[in-house]
Motif scaffolding. Structure first.
Motif, PDB file in Angstrom:
ATOM      1  N   UNK A 107     -44.812 -82.227 -54.714  1.00 21.98           N
ATOM      2  CA  UNK A 107     -43.851 -83.044 -54.663  1.00 21.98           C
ATOM      3  C   UNK A 107     -44.311 -84.672 -54.404  1.00 21.98           C
ATOM      4  N   UNK A 108     -43.465 -85.544 -54.946  1.00 16.66           N
ATOM      5  CA  UNK A 108     -44.040 -86.822 -54.534  1.00 16.66           C
ATOM      6  C   UNK A 108     -43.855 -87.205 -53.234  1.00 16.66           C
ATOM      7  N   UNK A 109     -45.028 -88.036 -52.670  1.00 13.88           N
ATOM      8  CA  UNK A 109     -45.157 -88.271 -51.330  1.00 13.88           C
ATOM      9  C   UNK A 109     -43.784 -89.157 -50.689  1.00 13.88           C
ATOM     10  N   UNK A 110     -43.036 -89.614 -51.692  1.00 13.08           N
ATOM     11  CA  UNK A 110     -41.985 -90.420 -51.144  1.00 13.08           C
ATOM     12  C   UNK A 110     -40.849 -89.276 -50.701  1.00 13.08           C
ATOM     13  N   UNK A 111     -40.987 -88.244 -51.156  1.00 17.84           N
ATOM     14  CA  UNK A 111     -39.864 -87.131 -50.224  1.00 17.84           C
ATOM     15  C   UNK A 111     -39.750 -87.050 -48.888  1.00 17.84           C
ATOM     16  N   UNK A 112     -41.058 -87.551 -48.290  1.00 18.17           N
ATOM     17  CA  UNK A 112     -41.029 -87.777 -46.727  1.00 18.17           C
ATOM     18  C   UNK A 112     -40.093 -88.443 -46.268  1.00 18.17           C
ATOM     19  N   UNK A 113     -39.979 -89.862 -47.066  1.00 12.77           N
ATOM     20  CA  UNK A 113     -38.995 -91.101 -46.677  1.00 12.77           C
ATOM     21  C   UNK A 113     -37.546 -90.527 -47.149  1.00 12.77           C
ATOM     22  N   UNK A 114     -37.397 -89.924 -48.148  1.00 16.85           N
ATOM     23  CA  UNK A 114     -35.936 -89.915 -48.692  1.00 16.85           C
ATOM     24  C   UNK A 114     -35.440 -88.373 -48.234  1.00 16.85           C
ATOM     25  N   UNK A 115     -35.976 -87.666 -47.479  1.00 19.37           N
ATOM     26  CA  UNK A 115     -35.582 -86.455 -47.139  1.00 19.37           C
ATOM     27  C   UNK A 115     -35.952 -85.963 -45.643  1.00 19.37           C
TER      28      UNK A 115
END
Length: 158
Positions: free
Chosen positions: A130-138
């Motif tokens: 998954x993209x690292x940004x998933x930490x911030x968006x989920x």
């Protein structure tokens, strides 16, 4: 024979150690024995924040007692240089929506800046692809903040 004590670090020194690091060990109060686990963390200059998956023994122990000991260390391979800091305090789950977004973004930035492997995502409730940004968006992980620190021991080699 004289016993030589390990020198203490000043606040500026242990704040630098904390700022430079990103992995801490947290010791939770277990039923009979302490339970120690590694955690990624970010430091905003005042508080340490940790991401925790929403499952596992650490969550059960956190719910039973939020009182913990946190340790951060840095050392060379041959141990010619070493520093460590331990802090006793308690964890609180961050509930403020704005602060959660800020902290999650800090984790994304830290992972990118340090070029950490995407495999670390599995420790945070995400798939490594998954993209690292998933930490911030989920919100697949809890955010814990270390607070109420009552004791800090920070030592360095001579």
């Amino acid at each position: 024979m004289e016993i030589v004590k390990i020198p203490k670090m000043e606040k500026k020194e242990y704040d630098a150690l904390i700022t430079d690091g990103y992995v801490a060990r947290i010791a939770f109060q277990g039923n009979k024995y302490p339970y120690i686990a590694p955690f990624l963390y970010v430091f905003d200059g005042t508080f340490l924040y940790f991401l925790s998956t929403k499952y596992g023994r650490k969550n059960d122990l956190f719910r039973k007692s939020p009182y913990v000991s946190v340790e951060i260390e840095k050392y060379t391979v041959d141990l010619s240089c070493y520093t460590f800091v331990t802090m006793q305090g308690y964890l609180v789950q961050e509930e403020d929506a704005i602060q959660k977004k800020i902290v999650r973004k800090m984790f994304v930035e830290m992972i990118e800046e340090r070029a950490l492997s995407p495999n670390i995502l599995a420790a945070l409730g995400h798939k490594p692809g998954e993209p690292i940004e998933a930490i911030a968006s989920e919100e697949r992980s809890n955010i814990w903040k270390l607070t109420g620190v009552v004791d800090i021991v920070a030592l360095k080699n001579l």
